[in-house]
Structure formats: structure tokens, C-alpha cells
Design an enzyme around this catalytic site. Structure first.
Site, PDB file in Angstrom:
ATOM      1  N   GLU A   1      20.080  -3.785 -76.408  1.00 34.43           N
ATOM      2  CA  GLU A   1      20.942  -4.846 -76.001  1.00 34.43           C
ATOM      3  C   GLU A   1      20.224  -6.104 -76.341  1.00 34.43           C
ATOM      4  OE1 GLU A   1      23.835  -5.660 -72.643  1.00 34.43           O
ATOM      5  OE2 GLU A   1      23.812  -4.131 -74.141  1.00 34.43           O
TER       6      GLU A   1
ATOM      7  N   LYS B   1      24.825  -3.614 -71.217  1.00 36.96           N
ATOM      8  CA  LYS B   1      24.622  -4.745 -72.111  1.00 36.96           C
ATOM      9  C   LYS B   1      23.999  -5.887 -71.313  1.00 36.96           C
ATOM     10  CE  LYS B   1      26.647  -2.565 -75.469  1.00 36.96           C
ATOM     11  NZ  LYS B   1      26.145  -1.255 -75.060  1.00 36.96           N
ATOM     12  N   ASP B   2      23.177  -6.660 -71.977  1.00 38.47           N
ATOM     13  CA  ASP B   2      22.390  -7.685 -71.325  1.00 38.47           C
ATOM     14  C   ASP B   2      23.237  -8.872 -70.895  1.00 38.47           C
ATOM     15  OD1 ASP B   2      20.034  -8.580 -70.321  1.00 38.47           O
ATOM     16  OD2 ASP B   2      19.056  -8.875 -72.250  1.00 38.47           O
ATOM     17  N   LYS B   3      22.651  -9.743 -70.104  1.00 41.51           N
ATOM     18  CA  LYS B   3      23.387 -10.881 -69.566  1.00 41.51           C
ATOM     19  C   LYS B   3      23.529 -12.015 -70.571  1.00 41.51           C
ATOM     20  CE  LYS B   3      23.376 -14.481 -66.051  1.00 41.51           C
ATOM     21  NZ  LYS B   3      22.748 -15.053 -64.846  1.00 41.51           N
TER      22      LYS B   3
END
Length: 637
Positions: free
Chosen positions: A5, A269-271
Site C-alpha cells: 500500500e 490500503k493506507d491512509k
């Protein structure tokens, strides 16, 4: 293994690109309920969590504060990231100046890149909705009541309610009113109240704080009619901006009044990115989900369909990345050499910086203490005062602990007890300082395992750097390759017919073998220096026993493309997103004479790989937050 991600490289500015009709959302504090994998959405092992000891943080730091904190952060050298595979000249650039500079599209198990390109509801859902909603229900609500309920649904009266008097009071009519409100206005809940002998149906917002206080976490979802010929799971595409997957699912859970484990997905999924991925939810109609688009911020749902199965972690084939590196210093020729090398040779498959935490106490130090069974050290590392800026309440909590060693007194300094520090202090308060193993168990399991996986990762990074230093980019006698799922040691003759792209290196554990050349012996020496026995990786606590795993040394991205673009306004997005396309917004236009230069690159990666390590190979630049913050600060100034 699991990660993949985008990487957190926060910068001192925030960008807001909300969807139309969005209002402020009420995002809950992070409390991961499923193991997450960060860089490329692999299966839920060897995961890393964002801000493992700083989960009490809430949003982006003030620029000066964050920069001060990062003075004490890690660099790549600290976690064994030392080597490159290419010989091109590196150049400078700013990574993730804006979250819209990092766009991730999941690649599903069929190998298709997932896009949000359809907000319509499937026809079968509309037919089912008609079956669920007899005409007489529609006539129960007046236009004024519908207007009031619509405003409540859109947060314009978030903590209020709408009371509808039941004039001809019968149980059947009350039931129809309850159903009509919840069907026509998803996100609202209802209850019956009696006031002065008169009965009212009271509608309130399921995501309102008062309403949430009344809802127990174990509440089962309400049963709705579900056609037998329809798949039990509604699959949809989730488009999100600047929000991590668990936060997004928690928001959807609040609106739909579901437990978060009713949702399934293939990878987190990343921020700090724009991401697009597939999600599945059990027995929630596409129409209810589509209604949420009216009142969600930075989230959009679409591409609905019904299937008989949920999604499973790790089922994805990878992720497709679109990355913008701003303010590049490299010439067009340098960029061409760098990107050609990435496409042809690839990059070292290092674990990225987010695996090791962002504070002055690295996560792998805690992991090493756990593996050594040194529980007093574990507590000390997590709770002791540390250099660098932190939230004021964390500073007060640490100071109280250092002064009194009283978990209850330190706990009172924390407004949010769900951060790692709070969970550990709650455990120490409940079980006492002589039962640290039990107290530590109050921290969610995947957060606890994150520490020891972080230690494995720093060992892997260090040993792979030694392997590249010793033998370069060719397979040699004593290297390991996989045959199926079993590792095989190459002979000198076999090494001639293999390449570096075939070789793997082990993460230390009781169920792996090691290279038979001198780098393999280095594992034993490295662990011995840390007070660990490589022949005894089983732990007294079963959760902390390490089986080990194998990881490819070199990854070669696919679908690699790039362009150097010029632009004048640093505030403008340089990527045309799925949502902008749905809104028929024009693609960004670039001025060839623009005063700023950026490299926009695209590539696909398999699960368990870090996009930032590919970017590192291109730039020949330290991707740690510490170094990137210095670059960003200089650039903004």
C-alpha cells in the site's frame, strides 16, 4: 507476509478534496479488528500497523511539531536498507507532498485493475426493493416528514431526531412506519416512544454519538427480506481519500449499524493516499449502500453486484500505483535511465520504513524484547518518556509512569484509552505488574504481533544488504530458491541457470532453512548479538513463536510507464482520479513552460511489496519520514 500500500510520508499541509454533498464525518479512533497489511495488500501475516505506539494521535501534526518529532525518527540505515541494484545517478524529489500524489488501484484475483466507474444500482436490487417496499409504505410519510428525515440523514441535524405521531395506532402501522423510514432513509434508526398517552415513532441518526452510546457492539444486524436467488454478499468498489481501510469500514459500520466483521476485503490500503479497492458485505442491499454516497466524506461506493461468497485477505494479485514525485532535480535523461532500470532490473524487496514505526522507540526494539522474554523491557520501551514531540497527553502519561510506576495514575492522563499505551496500562492496572504477559495481552493481537514481525523484518533487510554486498546481482552456490513452497539450496551448477530474480531469503524462524554460504551464517551471528538463539525460535507464549517465511530478494514491477510534467500551481492535483472522471471533471492540463517539474510514474506490484522501495530505487533517496520531512520543510519554505 503482508504489506503493500502507499507509505506514510506526512507533510505539514493537509489537502481536502471532498465529494459533493459531504459533511464532516465522525471517524472513530483506530482499533484494528482484523490484521492489516500495508504496502500491497498481502495476506494477514507479518503486518505493520500505522503509528503503533501513537494510535492516540488523531490527524496530521502541526508542521513544526511533526518536524521536531521526526528529528528523532529512524532513517533507512537504521533498519538495514543500504543497497541499490542500479548504477544510474540519483536525484531529489518530494514524495507525497499531497495525498493525491499517491493513487492505488487494487488488482483483483482475476488480474483486473479495480476502478470506480459506475454509481448505479443493479436492476435486480431495484426489483427486490419494490418487493420489499409495497406502495402503501410510501404513502405513510408526508412530504414535510420526508424533508425532515432527509435533513437528519444528511447530518444537518445530526444529534437531533424526528418524531412522527402514530394517529391510528396499531402494531401493523407502527411496523410499516419503522420499515418505511429505514428503507427510504438508510443510516437512520427508529424506536417507539410513548408521551402523555400518545405513541410516536422517533427517527435518529445511527452514526450520532447519542445513538451510538445506546448501541452495544454485540447487537446483531436487523434481518431484512433477502431473495433466495440473490447472492448473499453485495460486492462494491470503495473509493477513499486520506482515510485508511479500517477507518472507512468503521464509518460504514456506523451508518449501516453493522459490526465491522460483516465486511470483507482482500487487503488494507493506507491512509495518506487515494485508493480504490473491492469490499464485500453480508446481506446489505446495493441501494442502501448507494444512499450512503449522499452523506459520506472522502468515500464513494459503486460498481455494485451480488455474489455468493465474501472476499478473503490475500486473494488480490497486487496493486497498481500512480505516484507523483514533485520538485524533481533530475534531468530528463536521468529520469529515463532510472525508470528504464526499474522496468528491466527492478528493486531490492526491502521492508519499507512504515514497518518500523515513526517514534524514537522503534517497533523492532520492542519485538526483540518480546522474543527475549524480557517483559520489563517491553513495558519500559512502550511507556517510558521519549525524545521528540508527541501529543501532550502522551507526554503527561509517560511522565506520570516514570515518576510513580502507577498504571492507574498514568491511565488518567489519557483521554483515549484505546491507544497501545492505554491498553497496556489497563492490563497492568487489572492484572498487576507481576503479570505483564497477561497485561500485554490486552493489546489487540495483530498489534502485538506487529512488534515481532518488525524485528524479523529488520533482520531480513540487514541480511539481504549483506547478500547484495557479498555477491551482487547473480545467483550463487548456497543461495535459496523456492520449488513450490519448499526452499532449495542451489549447487554451483544450478546457480548458473538461475538469476537473482529467482532467489529468496528467509525471515528467521523455526520452520525455515538458511543460505549455506557465509551470509547464511550471518543470521546466527546477528541474532546471537541480540541475545537470541536461532535454533530456538519457539516462545513460551505460542503467539510469539516464529515459524519464519521466505521473501524474494528482487522484485521487477510490471506495467511501468512515466512522464515528466511541468506545472505552475503546486496546489493542483496532477492525477485524474476515478471520482473526477465520474463527475466529468477535466483531466489536469500541464503547461510545458511551467516553473515546477514532477515525475509521474505508474507501475504494478505483487502483494507483500513496498511501493516506496521502488521509488527509493528511482530517486536513490532515503524514503524515511525523517528525511522526507526535511525535504518537504525545505520545499515549503
Amino acid at each position: 507476509m503482508a504489506e503493500s500500500e502507499p507509505v506514510h510520508v506526512p507533510v505539514p499541509v493537509a489537502e481536502k478534496r471532498g465529494c459533493p454533498e459531504d459533511e464532516e464525518d465522525d471517524t472513530p479512533s483506530k482499533k484494528p479488528k482484523l490484521e492489516s497489511d500495508h504496502e500491497n495488500g498481502g495476506p494477514p501475516k507479518q503486518d505493520e500497523m500505522d503509528e503503533p505506539e501513537g494510535e492516540a494521535s488523531d490527524g496530521e501534526e502541526d508542521g513544526d511539531t511533526f518536524a521536531d518529532m521526526m528529528k528523532h525518527g529512524l532513517t533507512e540505515l537504521d533498519v538495514g536498507i543500504l543497497k541499490y541494484v542500479s548504477d544510474h545517478e540519483g536525484f531529489s524529489g518530494v514524495l507525497k507532498e499531497r495525498y493525491s500524489d499517491f493513487v492505488v488501484h487494487e488488482i483483483n484475483k482475476e488480474g483486473k485493475i479495480v476502478h470506480l466507474d459506475d454509481l448505479s444500482v443493479p436492476s435486480e436490487a431495484e426489483d427486490a426493493q419494490e418487493a420489499e417496499q409495497p406502495p402503501k409504505e410510501c404513502d405513510l410519510l408526508t412530504e414535510e416528514q420526508k424533508k425532515q428525515l432527509g435533513e437528519l440523514q444528511l447530518f444537518k441535524n445530526k444529534e437531533g431526531n424526528v418524531s412522527i405521531e402514530v394517529l391510528d395506532d396499531t402494531k401493523e402501522k407502527r411496523t410499516l412506519l419503522h420499515k418505511a423510514i429505514k428503507t427510504q432513509f438508510p443510516g437512520l434508526e427508529t424506536k417507539t416512544e410513548e408521551k402523555e398517552g400518545r405513541k410516536f415513532i422517533v427517527a435518529y441518526h445511527a452514526a450520532g454519538k447519542k445513538a451510538l452510546a445506546e448501541v452495544k457492539a454485540t447487537t446483531a444486524p436487523r434481518k431484512h427480506f433477502w431473495p433466495k436467488n440473490r447472492g448473499s454478499f453485495c460486492h462494491f468498489v470503495l473509493y477513499k481519500e486520506n482515510k485508511d481501510t479500517m477507518d472507512a469500514i468503521n464509518v460504514l459500520s456506523k451508518f449501516l449499524r453493522l459490526r465491522p466483521n460483516m465486511f470483507s476485503y482482500m487487503g488494507t490500503k493506507d491512509k495518506r493516499a487515494i485508493t480504490v479497492q473491492e469490499i464485500a458485505v453480508l446481506k446489505i442491499t446495493a441501494e442502501r449502500l448507494a444512499h450512503l454516497n449522499k452523506c459520506l466524506m472522502n468515500l464513494k461506493l459503486g460498481n455494485f453486484c451480488y455474489k455468493k461468497h465474501p472476499l478473503k485477505l490475500g486473494e488480490l494479485q497486487g496493486n497498481h500505483f500512480t505516484v507523483v514525485i514533485r520538485n524533481i532535480t533530475g534531468t530528463d535523461e536521468q529520469v529515463h535511465q532510472a525508470m528504464t532500470s526499474l522496468r528491466q532490473t527492478g528493486f531490492i524487496n526491502y521492508y519499507g520504513m512504515q514497518r518500523f514505526g515513526t517514534t524514537a522507540v522503534p517497533t523492532h526494539h520492542v519485538g526483540r524484547a518480546i522474543l527475549k522474554n524480557d517483559w520489563n523491557e517491553v513495558v519500559d520501551l512502550i511507556l517510558k518518556p521519549r525524545p521528540g514531540a508527541e501529543k501532550e497527553f502522551l507526554v503527561r502519561c509517560r511522565e506520570e509512569w516514570a515518576k510513580t510506576q502507577d498504571p492507574e495514575a498514568a491511565l488518567k492522563k489519557l483521554p483515549n484509552k484505546r491507544c497501545v499505551e492505554g491498553q497496556l496500562l489497563r492490563g497492568l492496572s487489572a492484572y498487576g505488574k507481576k503479570n505483564i504477559v497477561t497485561a500485554f495481552g490486552l493489546i489487540p493481537r495483530n498489534n502485538r504481533l506487529m512488534y515481532i514481525h518488525s524485528y524479523q523484518s529488520v533482520v531480513w533487510n540487514t541480511m539481504v544488504s549483506r547478500r547484495i554486498e557479498a555477491f551482487g546481482l547473480k545467483a550463487v552456490e548456497g543461495d535459496l530458491v523456492l520449488r513450490g513452497t519448499t526452499a532449495h539450496v542451489l549447487s554451483a551448477e544450478e546457480a548458473e541457470s538461475h538469476s537473482i530474480h529467482d532467489t529468496v531469503m528467509p525471515l528467521p524462524g523455526f520452520d525455515v532453512i538458511y543460505p549455506t554460504h557465509h551470509v547464511g551464517e550471518g543470521y546466527r551471528e546477528l541474532l546471537a548479538a541480540d541475545g537470541l538463539d536461532i535454533d530456538n525460535m519457539r516462545h513460551k507464549v505460542k503467539d510469539y513463536s516464529l515459524a519464519g517465511a521466505y521473501r524474494r530478494v528482487i522484485i521487477r514491477p510490471t506495467d511501468v510507464s512515466w512522464e515528466v510534467i511541468h506545472y505552475d500551481d503546486p496546489r493542483v492535483s496532477l492525477v485524474h482520479t476515478d471520482f473526477e472522471k465520474l463527475e466529468s471533471k477535466p483531466a489536469p492540463v500541464f503547461n510545458k513552460e511551467g516553473k515546477y517539474r514532477a515525475l509521474r510514474m505508474e507501475f504494478s506490484l505483487p502483494p507483500s511489496t513496498y511501493a516506496t522501495m521502488a521509488i527509493r530505487e528511482v530517486l536513490k533517496l532515503d524514503t524515511s519520514i525523517k528525511k522526507q520531512t526535511q525535504l518537504n520543510t525545505t520545499w515549503f519554505n
